[in-house]
Structures are given as C-alpha cells and as structure tokens.
Design an enzyme around this catalytic site. Structure first.
Site, short mmCIF file in Angstrom:
data_model
loop_
_atom_site.label_atom_id
_atom_site.label_comp_id
_atom_site.label_asym_id
_atom_site.label_seq_id
_atom_site.Cartn_x
_atom_site.Cartn_y
_atom_site.Cartn_z
N ARG A 14 5.05 -7.23 8.26
CA ARG A 14 4.36 -8.49 8.52
C ARG A 14 4.85 -9.60 7.60
NH1 ARG A 14 -1.44 -5.30 8.78
NH2 ARG A 14 -1.15 -4.45 10.88
N HIS A 62 18.82 -2.35 -12.14
CA HIS A 62 18.05 -2.34 -13.39
C HIS A 62 16.99 -1.25 -13.47
CE1 HIS A 62 18.92 -6.79 -14.71
NE2 HIS A 62 20.00 -6.16 -14.27
N ARG A 119 21.51 -0.46 -21.27
CA ARG A 119 20.21 -0.82 -21.82
C ARG A 119 19.07 -0.50 -20.85
NH1 ARG A 119 22.31 -5.58 -19.77
NH2 ARG A 119 20.85 -7.01 -18.76
N HIS A 120 19.41 -0.42 -19.57
CA HIS A 120 18.38 -0.15 -18.56
C HIS A 120 17.96 1.33 -18.57
CE1 HIS A 120 19.09 -4.17 -17.16
NE2 HIS A 120 20.38 -3.89 -16.99
N GLY A 138 0.83 -1.22 0.00
CA GLY A 138 0.00 0.00 0.00
C GLY A 138 0.85 1.26 0.00
C1 RB5 Z 1 -2.59 -1.79 7.79
O1 RB5 Z 1 -3.39 -2.66 8.51
C2 RB5 Z 1 -2.17 -2.43 6.48
O2 RB5 Z 1 -3.24 -2.48 5.61
C3 RB5 Z 1 -1.00 -1.67 5.87
O3 RB5 Z 1 0.05 -1.64 6.78
C4 RB5 Z 1 -0.43 -2.24 4.60
O4 RB5 Z 1 -0.14 -3.59 4.71
C5 RB5 Z 1 -1.14 -1.91 3.36
O5 RB5 Z 1 -0.72 -2.24 2.23
#
Ligand code: RB5
Length: 147
Positions: free
Chosen positions: A109, A98, A132-133, A70
C-alpha cells in the site's frame, strides 16, 4: 540465490509480480505467503520466512504486507533476523551494506510495482561492507542474546 518470500492478503498481487521479477534475475524463490485475498494474519508469514532464513532454507527473505511494518516486526522476533522496511532504493542498498539485513520488507500500500522491483534489485545486488559495521551488527546480536 535462494530467496524466501512471504506476504499477507494486502500483497498477493505484488508478491506474484516480485516473484516473477526475482526469478527473471536468475534467483530461486520459495513462496511462503498467502495466495488469496482472504483476510489473514501477517505474523504467521513473517515467522515462516524468518525461520526459512535462520534454518538455512533460504539465503535471504522478502516480506510484503500493507505497510511492510507488521510483517517485519514479526520476523524480527526470530533470533538472528534483521528485517528492514524499505520504501526507497538507497535504504534498500544500505540495509545490506551497513546492517547486513537478511530480510527486506516493504508495503504493497506504500510502494508501486516498479519501485518495489528497484528496491529488491538494489538489496539483492548489495554486499555487506563489514569493517566498522561488523561490530555494530554483533552488538545487535549481543542485545538479542541477553533477552
Ligand atoms: C492488513 O490490513 C494490514 O494491517 C497489514 O497488511 C500490515 O500493513 C500491517 O502492518
């Protein structure tokens, strides 16, 4: 190097571990992330680090959220940013060699502290190979210019 770092609530502890590690490697680190575990919105921090890079306040950036996805998607909305999510050392090296990625991202996580440190080290030590890159990276900028 001057490095901008940012994170959401999912990555506060890992952010501090990475900051200390990067400082230990001799780099200067500016913290644009959250420092509390209170739920927050990763696009805010992705944009902050992205602008620090495009405005020249940092040479490159490190972004960490739960998955790294995200926050990197948000950063990639800023013109000139090439943020790459990496969960392994080889990708971390290649995104610089590259793709000339100017931000590396990963998930607190997904990767543990030691792997995260190795990913950051591989990225920071790598150099864009050009050749080339160069043309391919220019093609990405050209797509962006048509938006
Ligand atoms: C948060 O819960 C989580 O959505 C955010 O840290 C992330 O993994 C989003 O892409």
């Amino acid at each position: 190097m001057k490095i901008a770092i940012g994170n959401d609530h999912a990555a506060v502890e890992l952010k501090h571990q990475i900051m200390a590690y990067v400082q230990g490697l001799g780099h200067e680190v500016e913290n644009y992330g959250t420092d509390t575990n209170a739920s927050c919105n990763y696009p805010e921090y992705g944009e902050k680090v992205a602008r620090a890079v495009t405005e020249g306040r940092a040479d490159c950036g490190i972004l960490i959220c739960g998955t790294g996805v995200g926050i990197s998607i948000a950063a990639n909305k800023v013109k000139g940013i090439r943020a790459a999510v990496c969960s392994d050392v080889t990708t971390a090296r290649l995104v610089k060699e590259h793709n000339n990625a100017n931000i590396i991202a990963f998930g607190a996580r997904i990767v543990g502290e030691e792997l995260a440190k190795d990913i950051v080290k591989a990225y920071l030590e790598a150099e864009f190979l050009g050749g080339r890159h160069e043309n391919r990276v220019a093609m990405i900028a050209e797509i962006e210019s048509r938006e």
